[in-house]
Design an enzyme around this catalytic site. Structure first.
Site, PDB file in Angstrom:
ATOM      1  N   ARG A   1      35.990  31.796  46.459  1.00 33.44           N
ATOM      2  CA  ARG A   1      36.250  33.140  46.956  1.00 33.44           C
ATOM      3  C   ARG A   1      37.639  33.235  47.548  1.00 33.44           C
ATOM      4  NH1 ARG A   1      32.673  36.969  50.192  1.00 33.44           N
ATOM      5  NH2 ARG A   1      34.073  38.702  50.645  1.00 33.44           N
TER       6      ARG A   1
ATOM      7  N   ARG B   1      33.181  39.368  43.763  1.00 30.97           N
ATOM      8  CA  ARG B   1      33.352  38.071  44.417  1.00 30.97           C
ATOM      9  C   ARG B   1      32.411  37.041  43.814  1.00 30.97           C
ATOM     10  NH1 ARG B   1      31.541  40.606  49.237  1.00 30.97           N
ATOM     11  NH2 ARG B   1      33.398  41.872  49.030  1.00 30.97           N
TER      12      ARG B   1
ATOM     13  N   ASP C   1      29.215  35.715  48.214  1.00 36.95           N
ATOM     14  CA  ASP C   1      29.286  36.399  49.497  1.00 36.95           C
ATOM     15  C   ASP C   1      28.109  35.900  50.312  1.00 36.95           C
ATOM     16  OD1 ASP C   1      30.081  38.317  51.449  1.00 36.95           O
ATOM     17  OD2 ASP C   1      28.646  39.766  50.641  1.00 36.95           O
TER      18      ASP C   1
ATOM     19  N   ASP D   1      26.351  36.529  53.934  1.00 36.80           N
ATOM     20  CA  ASP D   1      26.348  37.386  55.114  1.00 36.80           C
ATOM     21  C   ASP D   1      25.201  37.006  56.045  1.00 36.80           C
ATOM     22  OD1 ASP D   1      28.486  38.864  54.142  1.00 36.80           O
ATOM     23  OD2 ASP D   1      27.207  40.388  53.221  1.00 36.80           O
TER      24      ASP D   1
END
Ligand code: PH2
Ligand code: MG
Ligand code: MG
Length: 167
Positions: free
Chosen positions: A87, A96, A99, A101
């Site tokens: 990334r 991307r 990711d 989160d």
């Protein structure tokens, strides 16, 4: 037990829409295990329509893990894993390879730039809520409602469960 750091329950969302998407999700889980983030459960892998729409579709999943890392350490570790998996800085909400989160950190509420917990957009994102409902059945920490209820409000359009397994 003396000498053993306290471990916290955390929930992490995974997404990929570049390259070998499934392998990126699997590699992220392997990297987490190597970095003091012990994944306990994983949702199904979902193929989801991208938001915004001008990019390839995502694979999304959610994992429940235990970690001794504090929230900001956890964030830094997840960023490092994202970087190792290729990334690089791109436009906000753009394509991307991976990711990662933080959705929840126990039942803690935190608002400290650049980290807000729970993740501020959970309730409006079907691509988070559908996998989340599979691994967290009861009322969600802080938000109070079950993921399933929140999902019913935003609808399940563009969300497709796949048969791939992560663990
Ligand atoms: N992540 C984004 C922006 N848009 N769309 C889908 N379907 N899935 C994602 O994980 C996603 C997105 C920013 O993190
Ligand atoms: Mg995200
Ligand atoms: Mg992110």
């Amino acid at each position: 037990v003396t000498g053993q750091a306290e471990r916290h329950d955390v929930v992490i969302a995974l997404g990929s829409n570049m390259g070998d998407r499934l392998e990126h999700l699997r590699a992220a889980i392997r990297e987490m295990a190597a970095e003091l983030i012990q994944v306990q459960r994983a949702s199904s892998v979902w193929e989801t329509a991208p938001v915004p729409a001008d990019q390839p579709p995502f694979l999304n999943a959610v994992v429940v893990a235990k970690t001794a890392l504090y929230p900001h350490q956890l964030l830094a570790t997840l960023k490092a894993i994202e970087h190792r998996l290729g990334r690089r800085k791109g436009r906000r909400w753009g394509p991307r390879p991976i990711d990662l989160d933080i959705l929840f950190y126990g039942d803690r509420k935190l608002e400290e730039e650049p980290l807000t917990i729970p993740h501020p957009r959970i309730a409006e994102r079907g691509f988070v809520l559908a996998p989340l409902a599979e691994v967290c059945a009861g009322p969600l920490p802080v938000l109070g409602a079950p993921a399933k209820e929140l999902l019913a409000k935003v609808g399940e359009e563009g969300l497709e469960r796949t048969d791939e397994a992560l663990l």
